[in-house]
Design an enzyme around this catalytic site. Structure first.
Site, PDB file in Angstrom:
ATOM      1  N   SER A   1       7.412   5.045  -6.552  1.00  0.00           N
ATOM      2  CA  SER A   1       7.176   5.905  -5.684  1.00  0.00           C
ATOM      3  C   SER A   1       6.813   7.358  -6.403  1.00  0.00           C
ATOM      4  O   SER A   1       7.560   7.603  -7.292  1.00  0.00           O
ATOM      5  CB  SER A   1       8.316   6.169  -4.625  1.00  0.00           C
ATOM      6  OG  SER A   1       7.920   7.298  -3.773  1.00  0.00           O
TER       7      SER A   1
ATOM      8  N   TYR B   1      16.937   6.810  -2.057  1.00  0.00           N
ATOM      9  CA  TYR B   1      15.760   5.824  -2.163  1.00  0.00           C
ATOM     10  C   TYR B   1      15.182   6.555  -3.656  1.00  0.00           C
ATOM     11  O   TYR B   1      14.569   5.805  -4.376  1.00  0.00           O
ATOM     12  CB  TYR B   1      14.713   6.263  -1.124  1.00  0.00           C
ATOM     13  CG  TYR B   1      13.281   5.944  -1.275  1.00  0.00           C
ATOM     14  CD1 TYR B   1      13.209   4.658  -0.929  1.00  0.00           C
ATOM     15  CD2 TYR B   1      12.275   6.820  -1.480  1.00  0.00           C
ATOM     16  CE1 TYR B   1      11.872   4.076  -0.960  1.00  0.00           C
ATOM     17  CE2 TYR B   1      10.935   6.332  -1.802  1.00  0.00           C
ATOM     18  CZ  TYR B   1      10.661   5.074  -1.416  1.00  0.00           C
ATOM     19  OH  TYR B   1       9.295   4.640  -1.631  1.00  0.00           O
TER      20      TYR B   1
HETATM   21  N1  LIG Z   1       4.664   3.876   2.398  1.00  0.00           N
HETATM   22  C1  LIG Z   1       4.693   4.981   1.659  1.00  0.00           C
HETATM   23  O1  LIG Z   1       4.240   6.053   2.196  1.00  0.00           O
HETATM   24  C2  LIG Z   1       5.342   4.661   0.389  1.00  0.00           C
HETATM   25  C3  LIG Z   1       5.412   5.692  -0.525  1.00  0.00           C
HETATM   26  C4  LIG Z   1       5.922   5.425  -1.781  1.00  0.00           C
HETATM   27  C5  LIG Z   1       6.433   4.330  -2.144  1.00  0.00           C
HETATM   28  N2  LIG Z   1       6.255   3.108  -1.307  1.00  0.00           N
HETATM   29  C6  LIG Z   1       6.700   1.947  -1.753  1.00  0.00           C
HETATM   30  O2  LIG Z   1       5.741   0.832  -1.681  1.00  0.00           O
HETATM   31  C7  LIG Z   1       6.515  -0.452  -1.240  1.00  0.00           C
HETATM   32  C8  LIG Z   1       5.850  -1.165  -0.219  1.00  0.00           C
HETATM   33  O3  LIG Z   1       6.257  -0.276   0.937  1.00  0.00           O
HETATM   34  P1  LIG Z   1       5.181  -0.227   2.213  1.00  0.00           P
HETATM   35  O4  LIG Z   1       5.196   1.211   2.577  1.00  0.00           O
HETATM   36  O5  LIG Z   1       4.075  -1.034   2.017  1.00  0.00           O
HETATM   37  O6  LIG Z   1       6.163  -0.845   3.152  1.00  0.00           O
HETATM   38  P2  LIG Z   1       6.144  -1.989   4.294  1.00  0.00           P
HETATM   39  O7  LIG Z   1       7.080  -1.961   5.494  1.00  0.00           O
HETATM   40  O8  LIG Z   1       4.588  -1.995   5.065  1.00  0.00           O
HETATM   41  O9  LIG Z   1       6.150  -3.376   3.373  1.00  0.00           O
HETATM   42  C9  LIG Z   1       7.497  -3.601   2.743  1.00  0.00           C
HETATM   43  C10 LIG Z   1       7.770  -5.182   3.036  1.00  0.00           C
HETATM   44  O10 LIG Z   1       8.789  -5.587   2.146  1.00  0.00           O
HETATM   45  C11 LIG Z   1       9.654  -6.409   2.923  1.00  0.00           C
HETATM   46  N3  LIG Z   1      10.831  -6.425   2.587  1.00  0.00           N
HETATM   47  C12 LIG Z   1      12.013  -5.234   2.776  1.00  0.00           C
HETATM   48  N4  LIG Z   1      13.097  -5.911   2.516  1.00  0.00           N
HETATM   49  C13 LIG Z   1      12.914  -6.727   1.948  1.00  0.00           C
HETATM   50  C14 LIG Z   1      13.785  -7.729   1.149  1.00  0.00           C
HETATM   51  N5  LIG Z   1      14.950  -7.566   0.813  1.00  0.00           N
HETATM   52  N6  LIG Z   1      13.409  -8.755   0.408  1.00  0.00           N
HETATM   53  C15 LIG Z   1      12.050  -9.093   0.762  1.00  0.00           C
HETATM   54  N7  LIG Z   1      11.082  -8.373   1.204  1.00  0.00           N
HETATM   55  C16 LIG Z   1      11.443  -7.176   1.880  1.00  0.00           C
HETATM   56  C17 LIG Z   1       9.132  -5.875   4.446  1.00  0.00           C
HETATM   57  O11 LIG Z   1       9.501  -7.175   5.444  1.00  0.00           O
HETATM   58  C18 LIG Z   1       8.005  -5.451   4.329  1.00  0.00           C
HETATM   59  O12 LIG Z   1       7.008  -6.391   4.545  1.00  0.00           O
HETATM   60  C19 LIG Z   1       7.921  -0.002  -1.271  1.00  0.00           C
HETATM   61  O13 LIG Z   1       8.385  -0.145  -2.540  1.00  0.00           O
HETATM   62  C20 LIG Z   1       8.078   1.463  -0.917  1.00  0.00           C
HETATM   63  O14 LIG Z   1       9.166   1.830  -1.278  1.00  0.00           O
HETATM   64  C21 LIG Z   1       5.637   3.401   0.100  1.00  0.00           C
END
Ligand SMILES: NC(=O)c1ccc[n+]([C@@H]2O[C@H](COP(=O)([O-])OP(=O)(O)OC[C@H]3O[C@@H](n4cnc5c(N)ncnc54)[C@H](O)[C@@H]3O)[C@@H](O)[C@H]2O)c1
Length: 295
Positions: free
Chosen positions: A145, A158
């Protein structure tokens, strides 16, 4: 990169049923790769895989797997091996969010976030490295992130987990270099995804509480206003970095909003290292110090 090079390749994305993971899967499929989307929401993973297969005329597979279980992740690697016989790119992308001031987070809350985000990433690497090793050009990537480059308040568990993911990747890069496997760290900034919703769904029953309170969101935004400004769609973020991911670049940044923060951290570290050198806290080049186990 030639389209025909990628057509034989297979990409695996954890957390692939939604948001950034789903978008990466779609972008890789658009380049002709076969994809496996792994997610604890198995039904959604299957539906999104079917949609990607239809959109891009590639084979796509959705697999229900919780990265909190080593057994489940290893079984998923077995399913990928049986179905495709290979994995060329593996993106460990799962991450759950939990807001809260460090002094209020409970030990069980820390354990949950670290178990899913950090150990989940290590389990994924362990299970898939044998397939990557057999690939002609194995590429392993981790979604961290940009909050580790430009942190905010109330994200202690986090952000700590994402720093650990970065550390895991740095170690694996050294360990896997002899096998020709590249290791990338992806630093996304704000994306409009289902992150709070899916983190809520993933929360163990005994820890159930709001993922964040209004007070947490306010404190986060006040400590780092840029964090809430630069929100893009997961597809925009994934499209921006897909070439870097395919190339196995060491660091991959989705948004241009962290340049100043990265420069500031780099400058502070360089200043501290320079001060240590000026203070003479380094062995002279002619008499190298014996390495110690803790160094
Ligand atoms: N959304 C943001 O602003 C942002 C910013 C920086 C980093 N991220 C990172 O990007 C990555 C994707 O996040 P996103 O924003 O696309 O979220 P999202 O919620 O759309 O997708 C995350 C997916 O991970 C799955 N998941 C959660 N726990 C799980 C587990 N224990 N086993 C298997 N699958 C699991 C969920 O069911 C979901 O489909 C994450 O690592 C998040 O920390 C997101």
């Amino acid at each position: 990169m030639e389209f025909r090079d990628l057509a034989a390749e297979v990409a695996v994305v954890t957390g692939g049923a939604s948001g950034f993971g789903r978008a990466l899967g779609a972008c890789l499929a658009a380049r002709g790769m076969r994809v496996a989307l792994l997610d604890r929401d198995g039904g959604r993973a299957e539906a999104e895989a079917a949609a990607i297969a239809g959109e891009h005329a590639v084979e796509a597979l959705g697999i229900g797997v919780d990265v909190a279980s080593g057994e489940a992740v290893r079984a998923a690697a077995g399913v990928v091996a049986d179905r495709f016989g290979r994995a060329d790119i593996v993106v460990s992308n799962v991450g759950v969010q939990l807001f809260g001031a460090v002094e209020r987070l409970t030990e069980d809350e820390w354990r949950w976030v670290l178990d899913v985000n950090v150990l989940g990433a290590a389990r994924t690497a362990q299970a898939f490295v044998p397939l990557l090793r057999a690939a002609p050009r194995g590429r392993l990537a981790f979604t961290a992130s940009s909050s580790v480059l430009s942190p905010a308040a109330r994200l202690g568990a986090y952000q700590t987990s994402k720093f650990a993911v970065w550390g895991l990747a740095e170690t694996l890069r050294l360990e896997l270099a002899p096998d020709g496997i590249t290791v990338s760290v992806i630093f996304p900034s704000g994306m409009a995804s289902r992150h709070l919703e899916t983190s809520t769904a993933a929360q163990p029953e005994h820890l159930r509480r709001a993922i964040g309170e209004q007070d947490d969101f306010r404190a986060m935004a006040a400590s780092n206003p840029g964090m809430v400004r630069a929100v893009v769609s997961p597809h925009e973020a994934a499209s921006a970095v897909i070439d870097a991911l395919l190339a196995g670049e060491r660091y991959i940044i989705t948004h241009g909003d962290v340049v100043d923060a990265v420069r500031a951290v780099g400058a502070d570290l360089a200043r501290a290292a320079g001060a240590a050198r000026r203070a003479g806290a380094a062995p002279p080049p002619s008499s190298p110090a014996e390495p110690t186990p803790s160094s």
